[in-house]
Design a protein around this motif. Structure first.
Motif, short mmCIF file in Angstrom:
data_model
loop_
_atom_site.label_atom_id
_atom_site.label_comp_id
_atom_site.label_asym_id
_atom_site.label_seq_id
_atom_site.Cartn_x
_atom_site.Cartn_y
_atom_site.Cartn_z
N PHE A 6 0.83 -1.20 0.00
CA PHE A 6 0.00 0.00 0.00
C PHE A 6 0.87 1.25 0.00
O PHE A 6 1.73 1.40 0.86
N LEU A 7 0.62 2.12 -0.96
CA LEU A 7 1.23 3.44 -0.98
C LEU A 7 0.21 4.39 -0.36
O LEU A 7 -0.86 4.61 -0.93
N VAL A 8 0.52 4.90 0.81
CA VAL A 8 -0.42 5.73 1.57
C VAL A 8 0.04 7.19 1.50
O VAL A 8 1.05 7.55 2.11
N PRO A 9 -0.68 8.04 0.77
CA PRO A 9 -0.31 9.46 0.68
C PRO A 9 -0.62 10.16 1.99
O PRO A 9 -1.77 10.17 2.43
N CYS A 10 0.40 10.72 2.61
CA CYS A 10 0.25 11.33 3.93
C CYS A 10 0.41 12.85 3.92
O CYS A 10 0.48 13.47 4.98
N ALA A 11 0.50 13.46 2.74
CA ALA A 11 0.65 14.92 2.67
C ALA A 11 -0.49 15.57 3.43
O ALA A 11 -1.65 15.27 3.21
N GLY A 12 -0.15 16.43 4.34
CA GLY A 12 -1.16 17.14 5.12
C GLY A 12 -1.58 16.43 6.39
O GLY A 12 -2.28 17.00 7.21
N GLU A 61 5.45 14.03 6.66
CA GLU A 61 6.22 15.20 7.07
C GLU A 61 6.46 15.21 8.58
O GLU A 61 5.76 14.53 9.33
N THR A 62 7.39 16.02 8.99
CA THR A 62 7.64 16.21 10.41
C THR A 62 6.43 16.90 11.02
O THR A 62 6.02 17.96 10.56
N PRO A 63 5.84 16.30 12.06
CA PRO A 63 4.67 16.92 12.67
C PRO A 63 5.04 18.23 13.38
O PRO A 63 6.18 18.42 13.78
N PRO A 64 4.07 19.11 13.52
CA PRO A 64 4.32 20.36 14.23
C PRO A 64 4.76 20.09 15.66
O PRO A 64 4.44 19.05 16.23
N GLU A 65 5.47 21.04 16.22
CA GLU A 65 5.94 20.92 17.60
C GLU A 65 4.77 20.61 18.52
O GLU A 65 3.70 21.19 18.40
N GLY A 66 4.97 19.66 19.42
CA GLY A 66 3.93 19.30 20.36
C GLY A 66 3.08 18.11 19.92
O GLY A 66 2.36 17.54 20.72
N THR A 67 3.17 17.73 18.64
CA THR A 67 2.38 16.58 18.18
C THR A 67 3.27 15.42 17.74
O THR A 67 2.75 14.36 17.41
N ALA A 68 4.57 15.63 17.73
CA ALA A 68 5.49 14.60 17.24
C ALA A 68 5.40 13.32 18.07
O ALA A 68 5.42 12.22 17.52
N SER A 69 5.30 13.44 19.38
CA SER A 69 5.30 12.24 20.21
C SER A 69 4.08 11.37 19.96
O SER A 69 4.17 10.15 19.98
#
Length: 93
Positions: A6-12, A61-69
């Motif tokens: 499965f190629l899962v598009p995660c943009a956004g 993409e790298t999640p915004p600060e505070g949501t990475a964990s």
């Protein structure tokens, strides 16, 4: 992996919740919400029923600060599945 690639598009998909929603859409699990199963558990249960599955999380993409964990927690839960292989791509330089 046969048909289980499965190629899962995660943009956004910048939050854990958005990533889970993308996975639910990819695997056509939206109708299963009526069972009141937590979304991540729904994805994990679905994937645990199949041998040898490859998921490419494209443009994760790298999640915004505070949501990475929380996003990392989702990826850690997915990585616990014995027959699941994950590949993630990112266009951030």
């Amino acid at each position: 992996y046969g048909q289980r690639v499965f190629l899962v598009p995660c943009a956004g998909a910048l939050t854990a919740e958005a990533l889970i929603e993308v996975l639910i859409t990819t695997f056509n699990l939206a109708g299963d919400y009526a069972r009141h199963i937590p979304p991540l558990d729904l994805v994990l249960m679905h994937l645990s029923h199949y041998p040898r599955t490859l998921i490419c999380l494209d443009d994760l993409e790298t999640p915004p600060e505070g949501t990475a964990s929380s996003t990392e927690s989702v990826l850690q839960e997915l990585s616990k599945l014995e027959y699941l292989s994950l590949v993630a791509t990112s266009r951030v330089s």
